[in-house]
Write a protein that holds these residues in place. Sequence first.
Motif, PDB file in Angstrom:
ATOM      1  N   TYR A 137      49.459 -44.764 -34.436  1.00 31.63           N
ATOM      2  CA  TYR A 137      50.406 -45.632 -33.749  1.00 31.63           C
ATOM      3  C   TYR A 137      51.633 -44.796 -33.383  1.00 31.63           C
ATOM      4  O   TYR A 137      52.262 -44.205 -34.252  1.00 31.63           O
ATOM      5  N   PRO A 138      51.987 -44.736 -32.114  1.00 30.05           N
ATOM      6  CA  PRO A 138      52.994 -43.776 -31.646  1.00 30.05           C
ATOM      7  C   PRO A 138      54.366 -43.933 -32.274  1.00 30.05           C
ATOM      8  O   PRO A 138      54.826 -45.045 -32.530  1.00 30.05           O
ATOM      9  N   ASN A 139      54.998 -42.788 -32.492  1.00 29.26           N
ATOM     10  CA  ASN A 139      56.393 -42.732 -32.897  1.00 29.26           C
ATOM     11  C   ASN A 139      57.242 -42.854 -31.639  1.00 29.26           C
ATOM     12  O   ASN A 139      57.115 -42.060 -30.714  1.00 29.26           O
ATOM     13  N   LEU A 140      58.115 -43.838 -31.589  1.00 28.96           N
ATOM     14  CA  LEU A 140      58.938 -44.066 -30.412  1.00 28.96           C
ATOM     15  C   LEU A 140      60.340 -43.493 -30.563  1.00 28.96           C
ATOM     16  O   LEU A 140      61.173 -43.636 -29.669  1.00 28.96           O
ATOM     17  N   ASN A 141      60.614 -42.826 -31.682  1.00 27.29           N
ATOM     18  CA  ASN A 141      61.948 -42.285 -31.934  1.00 27.29           C
ATOM     19  C   ASN A 141      62.128 -40.873 -31.413  1.00 27.29           C
ATOM     20  O   ASN A 141      63.251 -40.377 -31.345  1.00 27.29           O
ATOM     21  N   ASP A 142      61.022 -40.201 -31.097  1.00 26.71           N
ATOM     22  CA  ASP A 142      61.158 -38.847 -30.575  1.00 26.71           C
ATOM     23  C   ASP A 142      61.261 -38.894 -29.056  1.00 26.71           C
ATOM     24  O   ASP A 142      61.347 -39.958 -28.448  1.00 26.71           O
ATOM     25  N   ASP A 143      61.252 -37.736 -28.439  1.00 28.53           N
ATOM     26  CA  ASP A 143      61.327 -37.666 -26.986  1.00 28.53           C
ATOM     27  C   ASP A 143      60.021 -37.086 -26.448  1.00 28.53           C
ATOM     28  O   ASP A 143      60.021 -36.260 -25.531  1.00 28.53           O
ATOM     29  N   VAL A 144      58.926 -37.502 -27.044  1.00 33.30           N
ATOM     30  CA  VAL A 144      57.608 -37.006 -26.676  1.00 33.30           C
ATOM     31  C   VAL A 144      56.815 -38.161 -26.100  1.00 33.30           C
ATOM     32  O   VAL A 144      56.537 -39.137 -26.788  1.00 33.30           O
ATOM     33  N   TRP A 145      56.442 -38.046 -24.820  1.00 32.74           N
ATOM     34  CA  TRP A 145      55.830 -39.166 -24.115  1.00 32.74           C
ATOM     35  C   TRP A 145      54.568 -38.721 -23.398  1.00 32.74           C
ATOM     36  O   TRP A 145      54.519 -37.646 -22.802  1.00 32.74           O
ATOM     37  N   LEU A 146      53.546 -39.559 -23.432  1.00 36.36           N
ATOM     38  CA  LEU A 146      52.294 -39.273 -22.739  1.00 36.36           C
ATOM     39  C   LEU A 146      52.326 -39.803 -21.308  1.00 36.36           C
ATOM     40  O   LEU A 146      51.960 -39.107 -20.368  1.00 36.36           O
ATOM     41  N   TRP A 147      52.775 -41.022 -21.122  1.00 35.13           N
ATOM     42  CA  TRP A 147      52.771 -41.657 -19.800  1.00 35.13           C
ATOM     43  C   TRP A 147      54.150 -41.629 -19.150  1.00 35.13           C
ATOM     44  O   TRP A 147      54.381 -42.309 -18.161  1.00 35.13           O
ATOM     45  N   GLY A 148      55.074 -40.884 -19.690  1.00 34.11           N
ATOM     46  CA  GLY A 148      56.402 -40.785 -19.117  1.00 34.11           C
ATOM     47  C   GLY A 148      57.428 -41.542 -19.918  1.00 34.11           C
ATOM     48  O   GLY A 148      57.158 -42.645 -20.405  1.00 34.11           O
ATOM     49  N   GLY A 149      58.620 -40.975 -20.039  1.00 33.70           N
ATOM     50  CA  GLY A 149      59.658 -41.574 -20.872  1.00 33.70           C
ATOM     51  C   GLY A 149      60.834 -42.127 -20.120  1.00 33.70           C
ATOM     52  O   GLY A 149      61.850 -42.448 -20.735  1.00 33.70           O
ATOM     53  N   THR A 150      60.734 -42.239 -18.782  1.00 36.02           N
ATOM     54  CA  THR A 150      61.826 -42.872 -18.059  1.00 36.02           C
ATOM     55  C   THR A 150      61.812 -44.372 -18.328  1.00 36.02           C
ATOM     56  O   THR A 150      60.807 -44.935 -18.769  1.00 36.02           O
ATOM     57  N   PHE A 151      62.928 -45.022 -18.017  1.00 37.00           N
ATOM     58  CA  PHE A 151      63.001 -46.469 -18.163  1.00 37.00           C
ATOM     59  C   PHE A 151      61.912 -47.151 -17.345  1.00 37.00           C
ATOM     60  O   PHE A 151      61.239 -48.074 -17.813  1.00 37.00           O
ATOM     61  N   GLU A 152      61.703 -46.687 -16.113  1.00 36.64           N
ATOM     62  CA  GLU A 152      60.677 -47.279 -15.262  1.00 36.64           C
ATOM     63  C   GLU A 152      59.283 -47.043 -15.824  1.00 36.64           C
ATOM     64  O   GLU A 152      58.417 -47.930 -15.772  1.00 36.64           O
ATOM     65  N   THR A 298      50.502 -37.182 -27.198  1.00 31.16           N
ATOM     66  CA  THR A 298      50.004 -38.527 -27.446  1.00 31.16           C
ATOM     67  C   THR A 298      50.939 -39.391 -28.270  1.00 31.16           C
ATOM     68  O   THR A 298      50.561 -40.471 -28.686  1.00 31.16           O
ATOM     69  N   GLU A 299      52.156 -38.962 -28.520  1.00 36.48           N
ATOM     70  CA  GLU A 299      53.016 -39.749 -29.401  1.00 36.48           C
ATOM     71  C   GLU A 299      53.445 -41.077 -28.816  1.00 36.48           C
ATOM     72  O   GLU A 299      53.923 -41.936 -29.530  1.00 36.48           O
ATOM     73  N   ASP A 300      53.366 -41.270 -27.512  1.00 34.20           N
ATOM     74  CA  ASP A 300      53.906 -42.513 -26.969  1.00 34.20           C
ATOM     75  C   ASP A 300      52.857 -43.543 -26.654  1.00 34.20           C
ATOM     76  O   ASP A 300      53.172 -44.625 -26.212  1.00 34.20           O
ATOM     77  N   ALA A 301      51.592 -43.275 -26.853  1.00 32.16           N
ATOM     78  CA  ALA A 301      50.570 -44.225 -26.477  1.00 32.16           C
ATOM     79  C   ALA A 301      49.285 -43.961 -27.234  1.00 32.16           C
ATOM     80  O   ALA A 301      49.070 -42.852 -27.702  1.00 32.16           O
ATOM     81  N   PRO A 302      48.443 -45.003 -27.379  1.00 29.76           N
ATOM     82  CA  PRO A 302      47.189 -44.797 -28.080  1.00 29.76           C
ATOM     83  C   PRO A 302      46.335 -43.774 -27.365  1.00 29.76           C
ATOM     84  O   PRO A 302      46.373 -43.664 -26.150  1.00 29.76           O
TER      85      PRO A 302
END
Length: 302
Positions: A137-152, A298-302
């Motif tokens: 289950y992804p950690n949302l506290n870091d700045d590591v994103w699979l599908w993008g970390g912008t607000f949009e 993969t930290e931001d999504a399954p």
Amino acid sequence: MSDNTPKIDEISGTETTGHEWDGIEELNTPMPRWWLWVFYASILFAIAYAIAMPSIPLVNSYYKGLLGASDRKQVAQEVELMGGQKYELFNQLNGETLEGIEAKPELFRFAMAAGKSAFGDNCATCHGSGGQGFKGYPNLNDDVWLWGGTFEDIRQTLTVGIRSAHDDTRFNIMMAYGREGFLTNPQIDDLTQYVLNLSGQEAEQQAVLRAGTVFQTNCSSCHGVAGTGDQSQGAPNLTDNEWLYGGDAADIRATIYNGRQGVMPNWNERLSPEIISALAIYVHSLGGGVATPQDTNTEDAP
């Protein structure tokens, strides 16, 4: 014949009442006039309040008072007013950009509060109450994103989900190379060492050399020739040491052998667009915003 002459206390010079207890005499000291007037005014105010306001219980109801005041009615009016204010703020969130929301301090504070509440109700079960995540289950506290970390990007992920039932869901697939027979067990063993080497971990170099062609043939189309990932496909970066399902040899081999197809629901069927925007604001604040493709995994999504 009794003596009615007032008795004066020798020490204070004050007249006594004639009452005595165990040699102690009570002085006749009346209350100050101002205190008496306050006391009488309080009595009059209590009577007037009882007449004007709801006060006296009756058999099947209560005395409603001449003014007809009602705390219940007042609370209902205040709730209605608050609801109107919230409705207006929610309307402002609809379709607004991050910059537009941050430019309005009241709207931003409202979005953060609403987003935090929505997170606790809908997301904390998987991601943890603080967004710290767990294995798988992804950690949302870091700045590591699979599908993008912008607000949009975050708002879109929340809206359509990942491998969900939504027609426009974000979708990729990590195939089960071993279970489906695409690669042999020795090839998977070598590929495990290759991925360990990519992430800077200790690896068997002969296996790394053998797996080079296997990686380029089977993995580079998603993860890139250098294994740095591709956000447009939701493909994780394999060169860092951040892992959703674990980064040791056993976990990596299990991922290659069995594949990974975790699911995140599409929240558009349960949450309004305005709530999703507030939730995206809150999640964005947890993770710190945008990550470069070289920092994604993969930290931001399954």
